[in-house]
Design a protein around this motif. Structure first.
Motif, short mmCIF file in Angstrom:
data_model
loop_
_atom_site.label_atom_id
_atom_site.label_comp_id
_atom_site.label_asym_id
_atom_site.label_seq_id
_atom_site.Cartn_x
_atom_site.Cartn_y
_atom_site.Cartn_z
N PRO A 1 -0.08 6.05 -12.31
CA PRO A 1 -0.08 4.75 -11.71
C PRO A 1 -1.13 4.05 -12.53
O PRO A 1 -2.12 4.35 -12.96
N ALA A 2 -0.90 2.71 -12.46
CA ALA A 2 -1.56 1.71 -13.22
C ALA A 2 -1.54 0.39 -12.38
O ALA A 2 -0.65 -0.34 -12.53
N GLY A 3 -2.72 0.06 -11.74
CA GLY A 3 -2.41 -0.94 -10.73
C GLY A 3 -1.39 -0.76 -9.85
O GLY A 3 -1.05 0.14 -9.19
N ASP A 4 -0.65 -1.86 -9.74
CA ASP A 4 0.67 -1.94 -8.98
C ASP A 4 1.92 -1.23 -9.73
O ASP A 4 2.99 -1.04 -9.08
N LEU B 1 -2.21 11.46 -18.18
CA LEU B 1 -1.02 12.16 -18.02
C LEU B 1 -1.19 13.65 -17.67
O LEU B 1 -0.72 14.50 -16.72
N LEU B 2 -1.83 14.33 -18.57
CA LEU B 2 -2.05 15.74 -18.60
C LEU B 2 -2.83 16.16 -17.24
O LEU B 2 -2.63 17.36 -16.69
N VAL B 3 -4.00 15.48 -16.83
CA VAL B 3 -4.49 15.75 -15.49
C VAL B 3 -3.51 16.06 -14.66
O VAL B 3 -3.64 16.69 -13.75
N LYS B 4 -2.66 14.76 -14.31
CA LYS B 4 -1.83 14.79 -13.41
C LYS B 4 -0.86 15.89 -13.30
O LYS B 4 -0.39 16.74 -12.53
N ASP C 1 0.93 -1.08 -0.17
CA ASP C 1 -0.17 0.17 -0.18
C ASP C 1 0.86 1.09 -0.19
O ASP C 1 0.26 2.36 -0.56
N GLU C 2 1.97 1.36 0.71
CA GLU C 2 3.01 2.37 0.82
C GLU C 2 3.38 2.68 -0.56
O GLU C 2 3.62 3.69 -1.12
N VAL C 3 3.79 1.45 -1.30
CA VAL C 3 4.44 1.55 -2.72
C VAL C 3 3.27 2.18 -3.66
O VAL C 3 3.75 3.18 -4.21
N ARG C 4 2.31 1.83 -3.78
CA ARG C 4 0.97 2.48 -4.51
C ARG C 4 0.78 3.79 -4.20
O ARG C 4 0.83 4.70 -4.85
N SER C 5 0.95 4.12 -2.95
CA SER C 5 0.65 5.71 -2.43
C SER C 5 1.93 6.27 -3.15
O SER C 5 1.66 7.35 -3.47
N GLY D 1 1.03 3.52 -25.84
CA GLY D 1 0.83 3.35 -24.54
C GLY D 1 1.92 2.51 -24.14
O GLY D 1 2.18 1.46 -24.98
N LEU D 2 2.41 2.92 -22.89
CA LEU D 2 3.37 1.75 -22.11
C LEU D 2 2.86 1.50 -20.71
O LEU D 2 2.73 2.26 -20.07
N VAL D 3 2.44 0.16 -20.50
CA VAL D 3 2.10 -0.31 -19.19
C VAL D 3 3.19 -1.20 -18.61
O VAL D 3 3.50 -2.23 -19.30
#
Length: 155
Positions: A44-47, A107-110, A12-16, A135-137
């Motif tokens: 962010p995209a999942g983990d 990305l633009l929103v961020k 959870d800390e990693v995701r945050s 796109g790259l995931v």
């Protein structure tokens, strides 16, 4: 408890932590077998994370040959502030236009920090850019993390 165990982040800390970051350093393997490292803005995209980039870029050529990368997101100016996440990832190249537009918009929103007028004004630009981009995931297969702030200023 070892120092390494003390500074490791929970999932959870990693995701945050990743959600709060903006720039990741992405390492792929170039055509001569050497690392090719570039910074990218990400969401962010999942983990893991996602980004978009020009389809003709060197990193995309590298990922078409070997869809694996190592990603580093890190912060801190002095030892007791160091925080970071290093991820070995499998990488999916997205070529579907609507998904590329979605990634570009997020990305633009961020980057615009939620300034809706900027996002609205840039919608056509994003759509035009999506035609040249992929796109790259990045999906982690191994994660190493550190948060030296957990040490409370001690070594």
């Amino acid at each position: 408890m070892s120092r390494r165990a003390q500074i490791k982040m929970t999932p959870d800390e990693v995701r945050s932590y990743l959600a709060g970051g903006r720039v990741a350093n992405v390492a792929t393997i170039g055509p001569k077998g050497r690392p090719h490292i570039v910074p990218v803005f990400y969401i962010p995209a999942g983990d893991g994370i996602a980004t978009w980039t020009y389809g003709s870029s060197q990193k995309v050529a590298n990922l078409r040959r070997l869809p694996e990368a190592t990603v580093l997101v890190e912060t801190g100016e002095v030892y007791e502030e160091l925080r970071g996440v290093s991820m070995e990832c499998d990488v999916e190249i997205i070529e579907e236009t609507e998904e590329i537009v979605r990634i570009g918009t997020e990305l633009l929103v961020k980057m615009a920090k939620g300034a809706d007028e900027v996002v609205t004004a840039a919608a056509q630009f994003i759509r035009q850019q999506a035609e040249k981009r992929v796109g790259l995931v990045f999906r982690p297969t191994k994660v190493v993390s550190w948060d030296h702030t957990k040490l409370g200023g001690t070594y």
